[in-house]
Design a protein around this motif. Structure first.
Motif, mmCIF file in Angstrom:
data_model
loop_
_atom_site.group_PDB
_atom_site.id
_atom_site.type_symbol
_atom_site.label_atom_id
_atom_site.label_comp_id
_atom_site.label_asym_id
_atom_site.label_seq_id
_atom_site.Cartn_x
_atom_site.Cartn_y
_atom_site.Cartn_z
ATOM 1 N N VAL A 61 -39.678 20.115 12.967
ATOM 2 C CA VAL A 61 -38.461 19.923 13.759
ATOM 3 C C VAL A 61 -38.788 19.149 15.031
ATOM 4 N N LEU A 62 -39.899 19.509 15.676
ATOM 5 C CA LEU A 62 -40.310 18.805 16.882
ATOM 6 C C LEU A 62 -40.594 17.335 16.577
ATOM 7 N N GLY A 63 -41.246 17.069 15.434
ATOM 8 C CA GLY A 63 -41.545 15.695 15.067
ATOM 9 C C GLY A 63 -40.299 14.872 14.835
ATOM 10 N N MET A 64 -39.287 15.474 14.210
ATOM 11 C CA MET A 64 -38.023 14.752 14.008
ATOM 12 C C MET A 64 -37.381 14.411 15.339
ATOM 13 N N ALA A 65 -37.401 15.381 16.269
ATOM 14 C CA ALA A 65 -36.764 15.161 17.568
ATOM 15 C C ALA A 65 -37.549 14.173 18.422
ATOM 16 N N PHE A 66 -38.866 14.338 18.486
ATOM 17 C CA PHE A 66 -39.707 13.480 19.313
ATOM 18 C C PHE A 66 -39.556 12.006 18.928
ATOM 19 N N ASN A 67 -39.401 11.748 17.643
ATOM 20 C CA ASN A 67 -39.423 10.365 17.161
ATOM 21 C C ASN A 67 -38.037 9.808 16.850
ATOM 22 N N TRP A 68 -37.010 10.531 17.254
ATOM 23 C CA TRP A 68 -35.639 10.119 16.977
ATOM 24 C C TRP A 68 -35.316 8.747 17.574
ATOM 25 N N GLY A 69 -35.946 8.436 18.676
ATOM 26 C CA GLY A 69 -35.710 7.146 19.316
ATOM 27 C C GLY A 69 -36.062 5.968 18.437
ATOM 28 N N MET A 70 -36.931 6.172 17.449
ATOM 29 C CA MET A 70 -37.273 5.092 16.524
ATOM 30 C C MET A 70 -36.047 4.675 15.707
ATOM 31 N N LEU A 71 -35.261 5.657 15.285
ATOM 32 C CA LEU A 71 -34.041 5.351 14.532
ATOM 33 C C LEU A 71 -33.036 4.632 15.427
ATOM 34 N N MET A 72 -32.889 5.123 16.646
ATOM 35 C CA MET A 72 -31.929 4.529 17.564
ATOM 36 C C MET A 72 -32.331 3.115 17.978
ATOM 37 N N ALA A 73 -33.624 2.832 17.980
ATOM 38 C CA ALA A 73 -34.068 1.474 18.309
ATOM 39 C C ALA A 73 -33.508 0.474 17.309
ATOM 40 N N TRP A 74 -33.488 0.849 16.031
ATOM 41 C CA TRP A 74 -32.945 -0.038 15.006
ATOM 42 C C TRP A 74 -31.428 -0.151 15.109
ATOM 43 N N THR A 75 -30.759 0.982 15.261
ATOM 44 C CA THR A 75 -29.296 0.928 15.274
ATOM 45 C C THR A 75 -28.776 0.205 16.510
ATOM 46 N N ASP A 76 -29.468 0.358 17.645
ATOM 47 C CA ASP A 76 -28.981 -0.301 18.845
ATOM 48 C C ASP A 76 -29.300 -1.795 18.844
ATOM 49 N N THR A 77 -30.426 -2.160 18.227
ATOM 50 C CA THR A 77 -30.816 -3.573 18.214
ATOM 51 C C THR A 77 -30.077 -4.357 17.142
ATOM 52 N N ARG A 78 -29.914 -3.756 15.954
ATOM 53 C CA ARG A 78 -29.343 -4.495 14.824
ATOM 54 C C ARG A 78 -28.044 -3.901 14.274
ATOM 55 N N ASP A 79 -27.683 -2.716 14.786
ATOM 56 C CA ASP A 79 -26.480 -2.032 14.321
ATOM 57 C C ASP A 79 -26.567 -1.641 12.847
ATOM 58 N N VAL A 80 -27.785 -1.518 12.341
ATOM 59 C CA VAL A 80 -28.033 -1.031 10.987
ATOM 60 C C VAL A 80 -29.281 -0.159 11.037
ATOM 61 N N LEU A 81 -29.456 0.659 9.995
ATOM 62 C CA LEU A 81 -30.651 1.481 9.882
ATOM 63 C C LEU A 81 -31.273 1.207 8.513
ATOM 64 N N PRO A 82 -32.181 0.230 8.429
ATOM 65 C CA PRO A 82 -32.766 -0.153 7.142
ATOM 66 C C PRO A 82 -33.769 0.878 6.652
ATOM 67 N N TRP A 83 -34.086 0.795 5.362
ATOM 68 C CA TRP A 83 -34.994 1.779 4.774
ATOM 69 C C TRP A 83 -36.356 1.756 5.434
ATOM 70 N N TYR A 84 -36.810 0.566 5.845
ATOM 71 C CA TYR A 84 -38.140 0.498 6.449
ATOM 72 C C TYR A 84 -38.148 1.098 7.856
ATOM 73 N N GLY A 85 -37.004 1.085 8.549
ATOM 74 C CA GLY A 85 -36.926 1.796 9.816
ATOM 75 C C GLY A 85 -37.020 3.299 9.614
ATOM 76 N N VAL A 86 -36.355 3.794 8.572
ATOM 77 C CA VAL A 86 -36.432 5.218 8.236
ATOM 78 C C VAL A 86 -37.846 5.586 7.794
ATOM 79 N N ALA A 87 -38.497 4.702 7.034
ATOM 80 C CA ALA A 87 -39.861 4.965 6.576
ATOM 81 C C ALA A 87 -40.826 5.077 7.754
ATOM 82 N N MET A 88 -40.653 4.218 8.759
ATOM 83 C CA MET A 88 -41.489 4.313 9.958
ATOM 84 C C MET A 88 -41.266 5.652 10.650
#
Length: 325
Positions: free
Chosen positions: A179-206
């Motif tokens: 749970v901590l790992g999901m929360a700590f790294n949540w900004g990685m998902l938001m980096a994609w959505t804010d920059t490109r307005d999409v969340l590609p599979w490779y962003g989720v994989a990272m």
């Protein structure tokens, strides 16, 4: 695991009112002589320690993967504005998480030598003051929502429950670090959505790779607290892994390396990205050569070394996008 890591805590030996020259040494994770004590007004110190301003390693481990994702999403250098917003977001949300951790664990912390002088459990702050401080941090964090797009705002709101419930997870599951790992790294998902307005599979994989990475390095540290966790009736991945810790953690690291490599292929990274990924894989191997469940005291060095992995993630993104090939 109670959030008692050297980074999550407050330093070493800061017994309130103690004279370091005459007092017996203790195992407290507070320091009496750090920058908080020297530079901040006395009334501010407990709040700074509550949100771990005196212990920045956790903030860096939150921020660095998000910065790497910003580089990847921008296919090079991200904007200065996004760097500022995501840096503030990492600092604030990490502080919120630590504040709630101490609120929920105040009745545990006073039973443990290393945490018994934390501001809330030691009486330096009241519960009401801590709750108001948590609300204030959340309010400032909410203001940052105005600086990101709608997709990212929804993701940010979805993060809040994870941050709040993490401290409770150690009471009923051996996987609070997930749970901590999901929360700590949540900004990685938001980096994609804010920059490109999409969340590609490779962003989720990272992101998934980063979650597994954090489970690994938090497990290393959880072995240090294993005795205290058992005494308090709390759970952690270290209890789940037992004597097979090296195999479990090495497995998580291996999957992390595979996911990050596959994501780089999906992003079309140039060959220097994979060179840096090989260096990261080598770093994981080094960690496992040092780690030993019979010598958990080595975990502190390994835990801190993961900041280097975060920096290497950023280097990999830049190497795979802007270096001439």
């Amino acid at each position: 695991m109670v959030d008692r890591s050297p980074d999550a805590g407050q330093g070493a030996s800061g017994r309130p009112g103690a004279d370091p020259a005459t007092s017996a040494p203790d195992l407290s994770d507070m320091r009496h002589d750090d920058w908080v004590a020297h530079w901040l007004p006395a009334a501010w110190g407990p709040y700074a320690r509550l949100c771990r301003l005196d212990r920045p390693v956790g903030t860096w481990l939150t921020l660095l993967p998000a910065l790497a994702a910003l580089v990847q999403a921008a296919d090079g250098w991200p904007t200065v504005w996004r760097l500022i917003i995501f840096s503030l977001g990492a600092l604030l949300m990490r502080g919120v998480g630590c504040t709630f951790n101490d609120i929920f664990d105040r009745d545990f912390d006073h039973q443990v030598e290393r945490t018994r002088f934390r501001p809330l459990t030691s009486g330096q702050l009241t519960l009401r003051a801590a709750l108001w401080f948590a609300a204030a941090q959340l309010l400032v964090s909410a203001a940052l929502l105005l600086a990101i797009n709608a997709y990212s705002r929804w993701l940010a709101l979805a993060l809040v429950p994870l941050v709040v419930i993490y401290p409770l997870c150690k009471r009923f599951t051996y996987w609070p670090q997930a749970v901590l790992g999901m929360a700590f790294n949540w900004g990685m998902l938001m980096a994609w959505t804010d920059t490109r307005d999409v969340l590609p599979w490779y962003g989720v994989a990272m992101w998934v790779g980063a979650v597994l990475w954090q489970i690994g390095y938090d497990a290393v540290y959880a072995y240090i607290d294993l005795r205290d966790d058992r005494m308090l009736g709390l759970k952690s991945v270290a209890m789940r892994f037992g004597d097979q810790g090296r195999a479990w953690i090495g497995g998580f690291y291996a999957v992390t390396a595979v996911l990050w490599t596959a994501a780089g292929w999906g992003m079309g990274m140039d060959w220097p990205y994979y060179v840096v990924m090989a260096v990261i894989a080598g770093h994981f191997v080094w960690q496992m050569t040092v780690f030993d469940v019979r010598h958990p005291e080595r975990g502190l060095r390994i835990f801190r070394s993961n900041m280097q992995v975060g920096v290497l993630l950023i280097v990999a993104g830049l190497a795979g996008t802007i270096l001439p090939v």
